[in-house]
Write a protein that holds these residues in place. Structure first.
Motif, PDB file in Angstrom:
ATOM      1  N   UNK A   1      33.266  67.596  28.046  1.00 15.58           N
ATOM      2  CA  UNK A   1      33.281  69.077  28.007  1.00 15.58           C
ATOM      3  C   UNK A   1      32.364  69.626  29.087  1.00 15.58           C
ATOM      4  N   UNK A   2      31.144  69.080  29.153  1.00 18.33           N
ATOM      5  CA  UNK A   2      30.179  69.603  30.119  1.00 18.33           C
ATOM      6  C   UNK A   2      30.700  69.437  31.539  1.00 18.33           C
TER       7      UNK A   2
ATOM      8  N   UNK B   1      34.059  73.203  15.707  1.00 19.18           N
ATOM      9  CA  UNK B   1      32.833  72.770  15.037  1.00 19.18           C
ATOM     10  C   UNK B   1      32.656  73.505  13.719  1.00 19.18           C
TER      11      UNK B   1
ATOM     12  N   UNK C   1      36.567  69.499  21.527  1.00 22.51           N
ATOM     13  CA  UNK C   1      35.734  70.174  20.535  1.00 22.51           C
ATOM     14  C   UNK C   1      35.908  69.575  19.150  1.00 22.51           C
TER      15      UNK C   1
ATOM     16  N   UNK D   1      34.043  66.270  18.873  1.00 24.29           N
ATOM     17  CA  UNK D   1      32.611  66.416  18.658  1.00 24.29           C
ATOM     18  C   UNK D   1      32.326  66.770  17.213  1.00 24.29           C
TER      19      UNK D   1
ATOM     20  N   UNK E   1      34.367  76.260  25.702  1.00 23.77           N
ATOM     21  CA  UNK E   1      33.218  76.271  24.792  1.00 23.77           C
ATOM     22  C   UNK E   1      33.584  76.983  23.489  1.00 23.77           C
TER      23      UNK E   1
ATOM     24  N   UNK F   1      31.282  65.248  24.381  1.00 19.97           N
ATOM     25  CA  UNK F   1      30.385  66.296  24.886  1.00 19.97           C
ATOM     26  C   UNK F   1      30.226  66.207  26.390  1.00 19.97           C
TER      27      UNK F   1
ATOM     28  N   UNK G   1      35.624  74.682  21.380  1.00 19.40           N
ATOM     29  CA  UNK G   1      34.777  73.654  20.772  1.00 19.40           C
ATOM     30  C   UNK G   1      33.993  74.237  19.604  1.00 19.40           C
ATOM     31  N   UNK G   2      33.475  75.450  19.800  1.00 20.51           N
ATOM     32  CA  UNK G   2      32.685  76.075  18.737  1.00 20.51           C
ATOM     33  C   UNK G   2      33.551  76.323  17.508  1.00 20.51           C
TER      34      UNK G   2
ATOM     35  N   UNK H   1      33.550  72.061  32.102  1.00 21.45           N
ATOM     36  CA  UNK H   1      33.084  73.451  32.158  1.00 21.45           C
ATOM     37  C   UNK H   1      32.207  73.671  33.390  1.00 21.45           C
ATOM     38  N   UNK H   2      31.357  72.699  33.679  1.00 16.58           N
ATOM     39  CA  UNK H   2      30.484  72.821  34.850  1.00 16.58           C
ATOM     40  C   UNK H   2      31.323  72.960  36.123  1.00 16.58           C
TER      41      UNK H   2
END
Lengths: 514, 369
Positions: free
Chosen positions: B311-312, B274, B287, B290, B267, B308, B270-271, B315-316
């Motif tokens: 990624x989810x 972004x 990332x 996105x 995350x 996305x 990715x941030x 990470x999940x």
């Protein structure tokens, strides 16, 4: 205690000093703030701009010396004259910082408050219904929320929810049947999972909730309620009485007649004052008056609770006070709703009230209610985005801590001496379960201000995030350092507060021994 | 601070005689009888449904990413590369993948561009697979780096205590305040690189703080235990005590924390991308995909949605595996029964308790601690 505080403060001071030094040096090696100036076409203007910037940003001295010049400006804060320096556009960073910090605080406060209220409630309920379907569903959802990229959700909310909802409002705000049925079923399931008791009772209550939800949804759709939402005195009255009863059930138990009567009297007082308040609201309302009203309401409630007397006057007064705050909130929301149609039809809004950019609508004139509504519509989506992740954290932690407390021996003792389940859970378990959350809260607020950078970028807010991001893109040291200083200060202060709160709440912790 | 745990770490001679009858009869004890610590942990982990499903899904995702467009020596079966720019197949590059009519599609289909294409014709499936590979590389570097730094700093601080501890912990406090974005930006500028290495390095150099604190706490507690004293008396060096005697006992905390840290690392990466300080083209990660397609949401939503979703998923899965590991290493952990089984169990155990309490001795004095 004082030595602990002094030691922590001194250590924190040096940590911030060291961190800002490292950050400043790194920043000065991240790139050249003159980059933009080099690209000016006209040679004389270019030389002028470069000379200006060099003078203002002290680029003619080495970075270490520059840091101490910066530090001297910041040190002025102790004598009441802060100097955060200037950015590459030669604006004072200090003045930009004020509005940026205001916007960020608005966002972070809203998100934190909502996340705590919802998160702790959800956490406690799932702890009380451990291993139920609701518990598993919520657990999965919290894991999902933990795994979401903030900005991805933000963009999705902005591009899908906001636009679809605005379209929906413009299309006349009529639901289709599938949505009504699905929503009703979800509410029915929630009610089924929330209430305790035999399966038959749970099913009945669940079904009743679903039917009520269905009827409400149908009514809202048929009358296009969302275009011109309002509660009216009847609904306000019903809600106020429910709040009074619910607060009593939660805080004192309905067997405590004195508390019940004080809460109900407070609610009735709110209903009686509903109509007169509308005139008061109409003329020159502002935030201070609103705050004053709240204080008056709480004082009135405390007096009512005290007058009813009984063995436990404090409890009655507390119950009445909480009732007063909630009833006041309902009346406030009702008044906000009345402003909705005017707000929505304002030419600056154009019938698309759910906003996706900026912290407020520029050039919007209107009274206090219109402006408040404007803030609310702009806050909803960013708050929702920011909230999801801390919400997951709070519900997870409060669930774990509630389960931990419920397994303690003193809970068994409380039960075995014949206290009601309400007293055991609210007074013995819940209060102690909240203690570890003080730490979580402190760490979360620090992280939120950093995390807000993403949300602010997605929703185009001019706030701390843009200060930092723009500064970093232009290799502009002063805005970046201002952001860094504020976040570091917040983190340090909240860490100390967390330790103190922990020591104050939990007598087993001795603060000096750490 | 210097508590010797006389109460809990009882001498072997004292715990030698068989435990009272009501304890041997408990379900939990029967389950772990005769198993080593490793076996118990493995058994508990394998029983954690969420973690097992996540592990399978994660392995499948990695296999998909590795085999589809090929990874190093592994040949790929997919017909586009992430560097190919074929002509748009659908007018806007819409995805050709389709689901049965029940879910709003028109029959199962995979098609030539399952996830669609962007405006240059880039095949999104290939790009997402490449992004997944790169993201996995980033978090492996990040995990390795922060584990090594965090464990070493935490172990040294916790074992030596005193001024070493104070200095190292204040250093940790200092690192916590530094924003990752700044470090990444600086590293990117200094190395003049915006690839996965600079981002992984920056993330790894800053993410070890929690682990260091946790490991330090464990070391502070473990170094007072009798087995450490025994090792010291036997003449073991500090290094041997740290690595052979104490560190293996902290492996649970390290495993759990590293897993969760890797999930959070995705995350963060990715941030960073972004905000424009992370991985940039020609290198790509989930990332950066996105963020590259954030603006085109209104015209080509699939470009934004697919990275996305990956990624989810990743990470999940990692978070669930971390949760499974935490449960597996937790000595207090009990099997989670279904609500109905729990009620039945309570009923029987209440009966059993009633009958045993009449005959057996009162509970052990450990309650008093």
């Amino acid at each position: 205690m004082l030595t602990f505080l002094a030691r922590r403060l001194i250590a924190s001071f040096f940590i911030i000093l060291g961190a800002t030094f490292i950050a400043y040096i790194l920043m000065s090696y991240a790139g050249d703030p003159l980059n933009a100036a080099y690209n000016i076409q006209d040679p004389t203007q270019r030389a002028q701009a470069i000379a200006n910037l060099t003078r203002v940003l002290h680029l003619d001295v080495p970075p270490v010396a520059r840091y101490f010049i910066w530090l001297k400006g910041i040190g002025g804060c102790f004598v009441g004259h802060c100097d955060f320096g200037q950015n590459v556009q030669l604006q004072s960073v200090g003045s930009n910082l004020g509005s940026a910090l205001g916007n960020t605080l608005k966002l972070v406060t809203a998100a934190t408050v909502v996340a705590i209220v919802i998160g702790v409630t959800v956490g406690v309920i799932t702890a009380l219904r451990q291993y139920s379907g609701l518990d598993y569903t919520v657990s999965f959802l919290t894991f999902l929320f933990f795994s979401l990229p903030v900005f991805w959700v933000g963009i999705l909310l902005k591009e899908v929810i906001a636009i679809k909802y605005n379209d929906f409002l413009q299309g006349g705000a009529h639901y289709n049947w599938a949505i009504i049925i699905v929503v009703s079923l979800i509410i029915g399931f929630l009610a089924y999972s929330l209430v305790g008791g035999a399966p038959r009772r749970k099913l009945l209550i669940g079904a009743a909730a679903a039917v009520v939800a269905f009827a409400l949804n149908w009514y809202m759709s048929a009358t296009a309620w969302l275009l011109d939402p309002r509660l009216g005195i009847v609904v306000v009255g019903i809600l106020a009485l429910c709040i009074a009863y619910g607060m009593t059930a939660l805080m004192a138990g309905t067997a405590n007649r004195k508390a019940l009567y004080s809460a109900l009297t407070t609610a009735v007082l709110g209903i009686v004052l509903y109509q007169p308040l509308q005139y008061f609201f109409y003329n020159g309302m502002n935030f201070l008056k609103l705050l004053g009203l709240l204080v008056v309401a709480v004082i009135a409630a405390v007096v009512i609770g005290y007058l009813f007397g009984g063995d436990d006057r404090g409890l009655s007064a507390r119950t009445a006070a909480f009732t007063a705050v909630l009833v006041g909130l309902v009346i406030f929301v009702d008044r906000l709703m009345r402003a909705w149609q005017t707000y929505s039809n304002d030419p600056a809004i154009g019938g698309r009230p759910l906003a996706t950019t900026n912290p407020s609508t520029p050039n919007l004139d209107g009274d206090f209610w219109i402006q408040t509504l404007d803030t609310v519509t702009h806050l909803i989506l960013p708050t929702l985005t920011l909230m999801l992740i801390s919400l997951a954290g709070y519900s997870r932690y409060s669930r774990a801590s509630m389960l931990e407390v419920l397994n303690q021996d003193y809970i068994r003792t409380a039960r075995s001496k014949g206290l009601t389940e309400r007293t055991v859970i609210v007074r013995h378990a819940f209060r102690n379960a909240l203690i570890p959350l003080a730490t979580v809260l402190a760490l979360d607020v620090g992280a939120l201000i950093g995390g807000a950078v993403l949300t602010e970028t997605v929703f185009g807010w001019k706030a701390m995030g843009s200060l930092f991001q723009d500064g970093l893109t232009n290799y502009d040291p002063n805005p970046v350092m201002a952001f860094f200083l504020i976040t570091a200060l917040v983190a340090v202060v909240f860490n100390i507060l967390a330790d103190l709160a922990y020591a104050a709440l939990d007598p087993r912790i001795r603060v000096g021994s750490a | 601070m210097t508590t010797t745990r006389t109460g809990t770490g009882a001498d072997p001679q004292q715990s030698g005689p068989p435990a009272p009858p009501e304890e041997t009869g408990s379900l939990e004890q029967k389950e772990v009888a005769g198993l080593s610590q490793g076996q118990i942990v493995r058994k508990r982990f394998l029983r954690h449904k969420g973690a097992m499903i996540s592990l399978v899904v994660l392995i499948l995702v990695i296999l998909l990413a590795a085999t589809s467009i090929g990874w190093g020596p592994i040949p790929g079966w997919y017909h586009w590369k992430y560097t190919d720019l074929p002509d748009p197949y659908n007018p806007q590059g819409e995805p050709t993948m389709s689901v049965p009519g029940l879910f709003g599609g028109h029959g199962w289909a995979w098609g030539i561009h399952p996830f669609g294409q962007d405006e240059t014709g880039l095949d999104l499936f290939a790009a997402v697979m490449r992004g997944t590979q790169q993201t996995i590389v980033v978090i492996l570097i990040l995990g390795l780096l922060s584990t090594v730094i965090g464990v070493v700093i935490g172990a040294v601080a916790g074992y030596y205590r005193g001024w070493v501890d104070a200095v190292l912990m204040r250093f940790t406090d200092l690192i916590i305040t530094l924003p990752i974005i700044l470090i990444t930006a600086v590293l990117g500028f200094v190395l003049n690189a915006h690839g996965i290495w600079s981002v992984a390095l920056a993330l790894g150099l800053l993410s070890w703080t929690t682990l260091a604190r946790l490991v330090r706490g464990e070391f502070l507690a473990l170094r007072e235990r009798e087995f450490v004293d025994a090792a010291r008396v036997a003449g073991a060096s500090d290094r041997r005590i740290i690595f052979k005697h104490i560190l293996p006992n902290t492996v649970g905390i390290i495993a759990v924390n590293t897993t969760l840290l890797m999930g959070a690392g995705i995350l963060s990466e990715a941030a960073l991308s972004f905000l424009g300080f992370g991985i940039r083209l020609p290198d790509l990660s989930l990332g950066s995909l996105i963020s590259a397609y954030a603006q085109s949401f209104s015209f080509r939503p699939w470009l934004f949605v697919w990275p996305g979703i990956f990624i989810i998923i990743i990470v999940l899965c990692i978070n669930f595996i971390g949760d499974g590991l935490r449960d597996a290493f937790d000595p207090k952990q009990k099997r989670i029964p279904k609500a109905r089984a729990l009620r039945a169990d309570r009923a029987t155990s209440a009966k059993a308790e009633l009958s045993t309490h009449e005959t057996a001795a009162p509970p052990s004095p450990a309650v008093g601690l």
